[in-house]
Design a protein around this motif. Structure first.
Motif, PDB file in Angstrom:
ATOM      1  N   PRO A  62     -27.714  56.009  -1.117  1.00  0.00           N
ATOM      2  CA  PRO A  62     -28.535  55.588  -2.262  1.00  0.00           C
ATOM      3  C   PRO A  62     -27.706  54.857  -3.311  1.00  0.00           C
ATOM      4  CG  PRO A  62     -28.099  57.943  -2.355  1.00  0.00           C
ATOM      5  CD  PRO A  62     -27.572  57.470  -1.036  1.00  0.00           C
ATOM      6  N   ALA A  63     -28.327  53.906  -3.976  1.00  0.00           N
ATOM      7  CA  ALA A  63     -27.659  53.142  -5.037  1.00  0.00           C
ATOM      8  C   ALA A  63     -28.671  52.812  -6.123  1.00  0.00           C
ATOM      9  CB  ALA A  63     -27.055  51.862  -4.472  1.00  0.00           C
ATOM     10  N   ARG A  64     -28.167  52.490  -7.280  1.00  0.00           N
ATOM     11  CA  ARG A  64     -29.018  52.033  -8.378  1.00  0.00           C
ATOM     12  C   ARG A  64     -29.241  50.525  -8.251  1.00  0.00           C
ATOM     13  NH1 ARG A  64     -26.501  56.470 -10.245  1.00  0.00           N
ATOM     14  NH2 ARG A  64     -27.640  57.806 -11.713  1.00  0.00           N
ATOM     15  N   LEU A  65     -30.473  50.103  -8.486  1.00  0.00           N
ATOM     16  CA  LEU A  65     -30.855  48.696  -8.401  1.00  0.00           C
ATOM     17  C   LEU A  65     -31.326  48.258  -9.784  1.00  0.00           C
ATOM     18  CD1 LEU A  65     -32.958  49.041  -5.126  1.00  0.00           C
ATOM     19  CD2 LEU A  65     -30.576  48.294  -5.292  1.00  0.00           C
ATOM     20  N   VAL A  96     -37.956  43.789  -4.838  1.00  0.00           N
ATOM     21  CA  VAL A  96     -37.015  44.910  -4.741  1.00  0.00           C
ATOM     22  C   VAL A  96     -37.714  46.126  -4.132  1.00  0.00           C
ATOM     23  CG1 VAL A  96     -35.633  46.564  -6.061  1.00  0.00           C
ATOM     24  CG2 VAL A  96     -35.530  44.124  -6.619  1.00  0.00           C
ATOM     25  N   LYS A  97     -38.905  46.408  -4.609  1.00  0.00           N
ATOM     26  CA  LYS A  97     -39.634  47.581  -4.109  1.00  0.00           C
ATOM     27  C   LYS A  97     -40.041  47.422  -2.646  1.00  0.00           C
ATOM     28  CE  LYS A  97     -41.541  49.344  -8.463  1.00  0.00           C
ATOM     29  NZ  LYS A  97     -42.791  49.666  -9.201  1.00  0.00           N
ATOM     30  N   SER A  98     -40.556  46.236  -2.305  1.00  0.00           N
ATOM     31  CA  SER A  98     -41.095  46.045  -0.956  1.00  0.00           C
ATOM     32  C   SER A  98     -40.021  45.742   0.085  1.00  0.00           C
ATOM     33  CB  SER A  98     -42.128  44.914  -0.965  1.00  0.00           C
ATOM     34  OG  SER A  98     -41.516  43.678  -1.297  1.00  0.00           O
ATOM     35  N   SER A  99     -38.960  45.038  -0.320  1.00  0.00           N
ATOM     36  CA  SER A  99     -37.983  44.558   0.656  1.00  0.00           C
ATOM     37  C   SER A  99     -36.670  45.323   0.664  1.00  0.00           C
ATOM     38  CB  SER A  99     -37.689  43.071   0.405  1.00  0.00           C
ATOM     39  OG  SER A  99     -38.864  42.301   0.519  1.00  0.00           O
ATOM     40  N   PRO A 107     -38.143  49.720   2.901  1.00  0.00           N
ATOM     41  CA  PRO A 107     -37.486  49.897   4.207  1.00  0.00           C
ATOM     42  C   PRO A 107     -36.358  50.917   4.177  1.00  0.00           C
ATOM     43  CG  PRO A 107     -36.965  47.740   3.271  1.00  0.00           C
ATOM     44  CD  PRO A 107     -38.039  48.327   2.434  1.00  0.00           C
ATOM     45  N   ALA A 108     -35.665  51.024   3.047  1.00  0.00           N
ATOM     46  CA  ALA A 108     -34.601  52.028   2.935  1.00  0.00           C
ATOM     47  C   ALA A 108     -35.184  53.433   2.983  1.00  0.00           C
ATOM     48  CB  ALA A 108     -33.812  51.822   1.653  1.00  0.00           C
ATOM     49  N   LYS A 109     -36.298  53.619   2.298  1.00  0.00           N
ATOM     50  CA  LYS A 109     -36.939  54.944   2.267  1.00  0.00           C
ATOM     51  C   LYS A 109     -37.365  55.380   3.660  1.00  0.00           C
ATOM     52  CE  LYS A 109     -40.550  57.574  -0.105  1.00  0.00           C
ATOM     53  NZ  LYS A 109     -41.668  57.500  -1.100  1.00  0.00           N
ATOM     54  N   LYS A 110     -37.812  54.438   4.475  1.00  0.00           N
ATOM     55  CA  LYS A 110     -38.225  54.768   5.838  1.00  0.00           C
ATOM     56  C   LYS A 110     -37.053  55.324   6.650  1.00  0.00           C
ATOM     57  CE  LYS A 110     -42.103  51.537   6.316  1.00  0.00           C
ATOM     58  NZ  LYS A 110     -42.609  50.333   7.028  1.00  0.00           N
ATOM     59  N   ARG A 111     -35.841  54.952   6.232  1.00  0.00           N
ATOM     60  CA  ARG A 111     -34.639  55.449   6.916  1.00  0.00           C
ATOM     61  C   ARG A 111     -34.038  56.643   6.180  1.00  0.00           C
ATOM     62  NH1 ARG A 111     -30.860  52.351   6.301  1.00  0.00           N
ATOM     63  NH2 ARG A 111     -31.715  50.734   4.960  1.00  0.00           N
ATOM     64  N   GLY A 112     -34.755  57.149   5.173  1.00  0.00           N
ATOM     65  CA  GLY A 112     -34.295  58.325   4.450  1.00  0.00           C
ATOM     66  C   GLY A 112     -33.343  58.024   3.307  1.00  0.00           C
ATOM     67  N   VAL A 113     -33.220  56.758   2.896  1.00  0.00           N
ATOM     68  CA  VAL A 113     -32.319  56.366   1.802  1.00  0.00           C
ATOM     69  C   VAL A 113     -33.165  56.104   0.559  1.00  0.00           C
ATOM     70  CG1 VAL A 113     -30.564  54.746   1.020  1.00  0.00           C
ATOM     71  CG2 VAL A 113     -30.707  55.353   3.448  1.00  0.00           C
ATOM     72  N   LEU A 114     -32.933  56.869  -0.496  1.00  0.00           N
ATOM     73  CA  LEU A 114     -33.750  56.758  -1.708  1.00  0.00           C
ATOM     74  C   LEU A 114     -32.979  56.042  -2.807  1.00  0.00           C
ATOM     75  CD1 LEU A 114     -35.303  60.354  -1.714  1.00  0.00           C
ATOM     76  CD2 LEU A 114     -36.243  58.240  -0.724  1.00  0.00           C
ATOM     77  N   HIS A 115     -33.180  54.726  -2.885  1.00  0.00           N
ATOM     78  CA  HIS A 115     -32.576  53.954  -3.965  1.00  0.00           C
ATOM     79  C   HIS A 115     -33.311  54.221  -5.281  1.00  0.00           C
ATOM     80  CE1 HIS A 115     -30.084  51.992  -1.127  1.00  0.00           C
ATOM     81  NE2 HIS A 115     -30.982  51.151  -0.648  1.00  0.00           N
ATOM     82  N   GLN A 116     -32.651  53.896  -6.382  1.00  0.00           N
ATOM     83  CA  GLN A 116     -33.241  54.132  -7.701  1.00  0.00           C
ATOM     84  C   GLN A 116     -33.420  52.803  -8.434  1.00  0.00           C
ATOM     85  OE1 GLN A 116     -31.322  57.186 -10.086  1.00  0.00           O
ATOM     86  NE2 GLN A 116     -31.940  56.181 -11.973  1.00  0.00           N
ATOM     87  N   LEU A 117     -34.668  52.439  -8.686  1.00  0.00           N
ATOM     88  CA  LEU A 117     -34.939  51.264  -9.506  1.00  0.00           C
ATOM     89  C   LEU A 117     -34.583  51.626 -10.947  1.00  0.00           C
ATOM     90  CD1 LEU A 117     -36.307  48.392  -9.131  1.00  0.00           C
ATOM     91  CD2 LEU A 117     -38.323  49.431 -10.176  1.00  0.00           C
TER      92      LEU A 117
END
Length: 371
Positions: free
Chosen positions: A280-283, A304-307, A311-321
């Motif tokens: 996970p990373a901050r965006l 940012v949300k859609s692309s 897709p990251a969330k589908k792989r279990g990676v939760l980025h932070q907007l």
């Protein structure tokens, strides 16, 4: 392949720490061409001296790196410098060079590096393009003027750290505490075997509050989905996560690029952060309450949300907007002592490209205050 040509130095064009840009007259009426000499590799050629050149990039009329390169000085050997360590960079090429690395047993920092295990929450900002470097620093200084900043120069593009005039001028202006060349890159204030050890050196040797990880000038892209050197940003964020750092991903954004794949949010960011990144990373993005917020910034947010995030969330990676205040960033960018250009465009021509890098810098500076 190399393209070999001979010439004679006729004068100096300009220079900066570690690099001399020369005027060279080619043999057999070949005309006069600009050529770069790296002092660490060849010493400093003088007017009237014959030189052997590699002109492949020059003849292909490349942009970045489009000068001839001095390979050798047939009539004079450069002075040798003493190196106590055993690390070789540009390994097994004719121009391999010995360096003293942070993590070499002969290094005065070796015991520190042996004991360094974690980054202790140090923010690590990654960016796709080298042109983001001064903008990131502008954003950091807009939030925390006294922050100590280290730049990790990776080996995805220009291997010699000295090639970056921006980094040299930022060092001279005391806006960078150190340049650390990692992997096969060389010529920084400090050398490191990997990005991991470079980050540990930034924290525990340099004492950095924030580390920036960016390839040197000369980003390579092919127009294919994965064939671009900036995909290394994901690997740098993996290193930061493994070491307990706070990852901040600078978004590559443009409001002026003629190529559709780079307009708005670049496909380089969506691929690296949305598909390659496993941590996970901050965006950082502009908040909707900002006075400059408009349909362009809304479009970037949606991309940012859609692309990236979806897709990251589908792989279990939760980025932070992460919404970051843009107030004062334009002034901070204009105050920087280096010319702001990206892909040939200036701050005035493509302000969004620099704004989003500055937002990432301000985000990291705010995180460093918490640490």
């Amino acid at each position: 392949m190399l393209r070999w040509e001979r010439g004679t130095v006729t004068g100096a064009l300009d220079s900066w720490p570690g690099v001399d840009r020369l005027e060279v007259e080619l043999e057999e009426g070949g005309g006069t061409v600009p050529a770069l000499a790296y002092r660490e590799l060849t010493g400093r050629p003088r007017a009237g001296e014959p030189v052997l050149l590699n002109t492949n990039a020059l003849r292909r009329e490349l942009g970045t790196g489009g000068d001839a390169m001095v390979v050798a000085r047939p009539e004079r050997l450069p002075e040798s410098s003493e190196v106590t360590g055993h690390m070789v960079k540009a390994r097994y090429t004719p121009m391999q060079t010995m360096v003293d690395a942070l993590d070499d047993p002969a290094s005065p920092h070796y015991e520190t590096m042996r004991g360094a295990k974690r980054l202790d929450g140090m923010p690590v900002v990654v960016a796709d393009l080298h042109s983001s470097l001064p903008a990131l620093i502008a954003g950091i200084r807009a939030e925390r003027r006294s922050a100590r900043i280290a730049y990790v120069h990776t080996d995805a593009a220009a291997l010699p750290a000295a090639y970056s005039r921006s980094a040299a001028r930022l060092r001279e202006a005391d806006l960078l505490a150190a340049v650390i060349s990692a992997g096969q890159s060389f010529g920084g204030d400090l050398e490191a075997v990997t990005v991991h050890s470079a980050l540990l050196g930034a924290r525990h040797v340099v004492g950095a509050d924030v580390a920036l990880v960016i390839q040197g000038p000369g980003n390579l892209g092919t127009g294919t989905g994965w064939g671009f050197s900036g995909v290394q940003t994901a690997e740098a964020l993996h290193a930061a996560a493994a070491l307990g750092g706070e990852g901040v991903a600078a978004l590559r954004v443009s409001g002026a690029d003629e190529r559709e794949r780079h307009r708005g949010l670049s496909h380089h960011s969506t691929t690296a952060y949305g598909r390659a990144l496993l941590a996970p990373a901050r965006l950082p993005v502009l908040p909707r309450t900002d006075s400059r917020y408009n349909t362009f910034h809304e479009s970037v947010r949606k991309q940012v949300k859609s692309s990236i995030m979806k897709p990251a969330k589908k792989r279990g990676v939760l980025h932070q907007l992460t919404e970051i205040d843009g107030k004062g960033l334009r002034d901070a960018l204009e105050e920087m002592p280096v010319r702001m250009t990206t892909m040939g465009r200036t701050l005035a021509e493509d302000p969004a490209a620099f704004l989003y890098a500055a937002l990432a810098g301000r985000c990291a500076a705010a995180l460093s205050r918490r640490g």
